[in-house]
Design a protein around this motif. Structure first.
Motif, PDB file in Angstrom:
ATOM      1  N   LYS A  89       2.690   2.368  -3.312  1.00 60.80           N
ATOM      2  CA  LYS A  89       1.816   2.219  -4.495  1.00 60.80           C
ATOM      3  C   LYS A  89       1.211   3.648  -3.904  1.00 60.80           C
ATOM      4  CE  LYS A  89      -1.386  -0.941  -3.531  1.00 60.80           C
ATOM      5  NZ  LYS A  89      -2.917  -1.819  -3.715  1.00 60.80           N
ATOM      6  N   ALA A  90       0.806   4.358  -2.767  1.00 63.03           N
ATOM      7  CA  ALA A  90       0.692   5.339  -2.067  1.00 63.03           C
ATOM      8  C   ALA A  90       1.617   6.423  -3.138  1.00 63.03           C
ATOM      9  CB  ALA A  90       0.264   5.809  -1.112  1.00 63.03           C
ATOM     10  N   LEU A  91       2.965   5.651  -3.398  1.00 68.30           N
ATOM     11  CA  LEU A  91       3.971   6.992  -3.470  1.00 68.30           C
ATOM     12  C   LEU A  91       3.650   6.954  -5.010  1.00 68.30           C
ATOM     13  CD1 LEU A  91       7.111   5.441  -1.625  1.00 68.30           C
ATOM     14  CD2 LEU A  91       6.034   7.615  -0.958  1.00 68.30           C
ATOM     15  N   GLY A  92       3.181   5.915  -5.663  1.00 72.42           N
ATOM     16  CA  GLY A  92       2.875   6.379  -7.174  1.00 72.42           C
ATOM     17  C   GLY A  92       3.787   5.138  -8.011  1.00 72.42           C
ATOM     18  N   LYS A 111       8.228   1.671   7.732  1.00 78.06           N
ATOM     19  CA  LYS A 111       7.387   3.165   8.041  1.00 78.06           C
ATOM     20  C   LYS A 111       9.065   4.048   7.223  1.00 78.06           C
ATOM     21  CE  LYS A 111       5.206   7.122  10.345  1.00 78.06           C
ATOM     22  NZ  LYS A 111       6.445   8.281  10.110  1.00 78.06           N
ATOM     23  N   LEU A 139       9.403   3.182   4.145  1.00 81.46           N
ATOM     24  CA  LEU A 139       7.798   4.101   2.926  1.00 81.46           C
ATOM     25  C   LEU A 139       8.727   5.795   3.507  1.00 81.46           C
ATOM     26  CD1 LEU A 139       5.279   2.558   3.878  1.00 81.46           C
ATOM     27  CD2 LEU A 139       6.654   1.939   1.512  1.00 81.46           C
ATOM     28  N   LYS A 172      10.235   8.598  -0.518  1.00 83.87           N
ATOM     29  CA  LYS A 172       9.662   9.758  -0.917  1.00 83.87           C
ATOM     30  C   LYS A 172      10.445  10.650  -1.055  1.00 83.87           C
ATOM     31  CE  LYS A 172       5.657  10.277   2.539  1.00 83.87           C
ATOM     32  NZ  LYS A 172       5.393  10.247   3.632  1.00 83.87           N
ATOM     33  N   ASP A 197       0.857  -1.232   0.091  1.00 88.24           N
ATOM     34  CA  ASP A 197      -0.165   0.050   0.123  1.00 88.24           C
ATOM     35  C   ASP A 197       0.886   1.177  -0.107  1.00 88.24           C
ATOM     36  OD1 ASP A 197      -2.433  -1.528   0.121  1.00 88.24           O
ATOM     37  OD2 ASP A 197      -2.297  -1.222   2.373  1.00 88.24           O
ATOM     38  N   GLY A 198       1.575   1.357   0.696  1.00 84.55           N
ATOM     39  CA  GLY A 198       2.727   2.090   0.752  1.00 84.55           C
ATOM     40  C   GLY A 198       3.608   2.529  -0.507  1.00 84.55           C
ATOM     41  N   ALA A 249       3.610  11.606  -8.963  1.00 86.32           N
ATOM     42  CA  ALA A 249       3.195  11.559  -6.968  1.00 86.32           C
ATOM     43  C   ALA A 249       3.439  12.895  -6.985  1.00 86.32           C
ATOM     44  CB  ALA A 249       4.129  10.712  -6.573  1.00 86.32           C
TER      45      ALA A 249
END
Ligand SMILES: *Cc1c(COP(=O)(O)O)cnc(C)c1O
Length: 364
Positions: free
Chosen positions: A277-280, A346, A349, A353, A274-275, A364
């Motif tokens: 994917k959330a970063l693109g 964490k 992730l 970023k 999920d992490g 992103a």
């Protein structure tokens, strides 16, 4: 401290490292023999097996070679189900020793297709064994082993499983799923340094062993059994320090409890997927079969996967894996097995970023 996020060797808890540093004892003395018996019992609890379990000094690949030389004769027909680098390696080991290997390949990133396994077994009744990788560490894919086991069962073949990066973290009840020869390695789920392969052999595995004519000496399961039955010995000098470490790590694992360990890995696997994917980012693996011990991520949108790993290492003290063989430079991998918690993931992730744009990623 470096955040070592590769799919083995994994970081070790301080108690385990302390055990590694213990003074040597006689590997044929009462204390060590008792420890070998204890460690073997604890492994049986975590493998969910009543089968024979042996500690073989060597890396996981040594355990795979042991599975091959103890099970086959030259010319034996073997079906190898390969979904990546490690599936190919097991097929190569069998071929090296003269087995007649048929390989079923899946596109990398995908799980094995049970229909193809069934078709191959229908086509050639002379096939003696099916070999499969449970968790393909190179692509971040976990095969649906229970369905594969059910597919193979009616054919009554020897069922050999590379569970090196799964068992202990991902569900694999050895007896219930009818695994005849199961191989794992100390540096994956077990929170100890590299140096030991652990194997479980069923009654059917022993029958195959009795008939197998491939020459073997160091890896001979028969010798391992004979010495174990002397009260917990090994035929050769074992990696004594790894046994010390394993003894401590297995206590920690039994205390946490197998279902809790598996739930932790599932949660961390999902958190990682999920992490990213959330970063693109895009997952390399088919998400329906994504592994809970390692996540493979594609170098898309300008991302230089090799450069990313360098930036992560040099600037954030986080060590990730790259791609192997054809996947070199195309993917990067995050290991999340063994001694790992939410904070570790964490940190990865958070670092990604700011590291991603430095490695060419434009999104992103
Ligand atoms: C790590 C691994 C291996 C190889 O183990 P070594 O200890 O490096 O020899 C084989 N198969 C799988 C699935 C692995 O993850």
């Amino acid at each position: 401290m470096t955040n070592l996020r590769i799919p083995g060797p994994t970081p070790c808890p301080p108690e385990v490292l302390e055990a590694m540093g213990r003074q040597m004892i006689n590997h044929r003395g009462a204390e060590f023999q008792r420890m070998v018996l204890d460690v073997t019992d604890k492994l049986k609890k975590l493998f969910l097996t009543k089968n024979d379990v042996f500690l073989l000094t060597g890396s996981g690949t040594g355990g795979l070679e042991a599975a091959v030389v103890n099970s086959f004769s030259p010319g034996d027909k073997v079906l190898a189900v390969s979904i990546g680098v490690f599936g190919d390696r097991l097929a190569t080991i069998a071929r090296t020793y003269g087995a007649d290997v048929t390989v079923i390949k899946s596109e990398w990133g995908k799980a094995a297709d049970t229909k193809l396994i069934k078709a191959a077994l229908d086509k050639d009744p002379a096939i003696k064994a099916v070999m499969v990788t449970h968790n393909e560490t190179s692509t971040g894919v976990t095969n649906d082993l229970t369905t594969i086991a059910q597919t193979v069962k009616p054919y009554d073949k020897l069922f050999i499983v590379d569970a090196i990066s799964s068992i202990g973290s991902i569900e694999l009840p050895v007896d219930e799923w009818g695994v005849d020869v199961m191989v794992t390695g100390s540096q994956k789920s077990w929170m100890v340094p590299p140096g030991m392969a652990m194997v479980a052999i069923s009654e059917k595995g022993w029958k195959a062993n009795a008939a197998a004519k491939i020459p073997r000496f160091y890896w001979d399961f028969g010798k391992a059994k004979k010495y174990f039955e002397k009260g917990g010995q090994t035929p050769w000098t074992p990696a004594v320090s790894i046994v010390f470490a394993l003894n401590v790590a297995l206590d920690m694992m039994l205390k946490e409890g197998l279902p809790n360990i598996q739930a932790r890995h599932h949660k961390l696997g999902k958190m990682t997927r999920d992490g990213v994917k959330a970063l693109g980012l895009k997952l390399f693996a088919d998400e329906a079969h994504a592994s809970d011990t390692v996540t493979a991520i594609l170098g898309t949108d300008g991302l230089d996967a090799k450069l990313l790993n360098k930036v992560m290492r040099d600037e954030y003290d986080i060590v990730l894996s790259g791609g192997q063989m054809e996947l070199e430079g195309k993917i990067f991998r995050i290991g999340h097995l063994g001694w790992v918690n939410e904070k570790d993931i964490k940190a990865v992730l958070d670092a990604l970023k700011t590291a991603l744009p430095k490695a060419g990623f434009k999104k992103a």
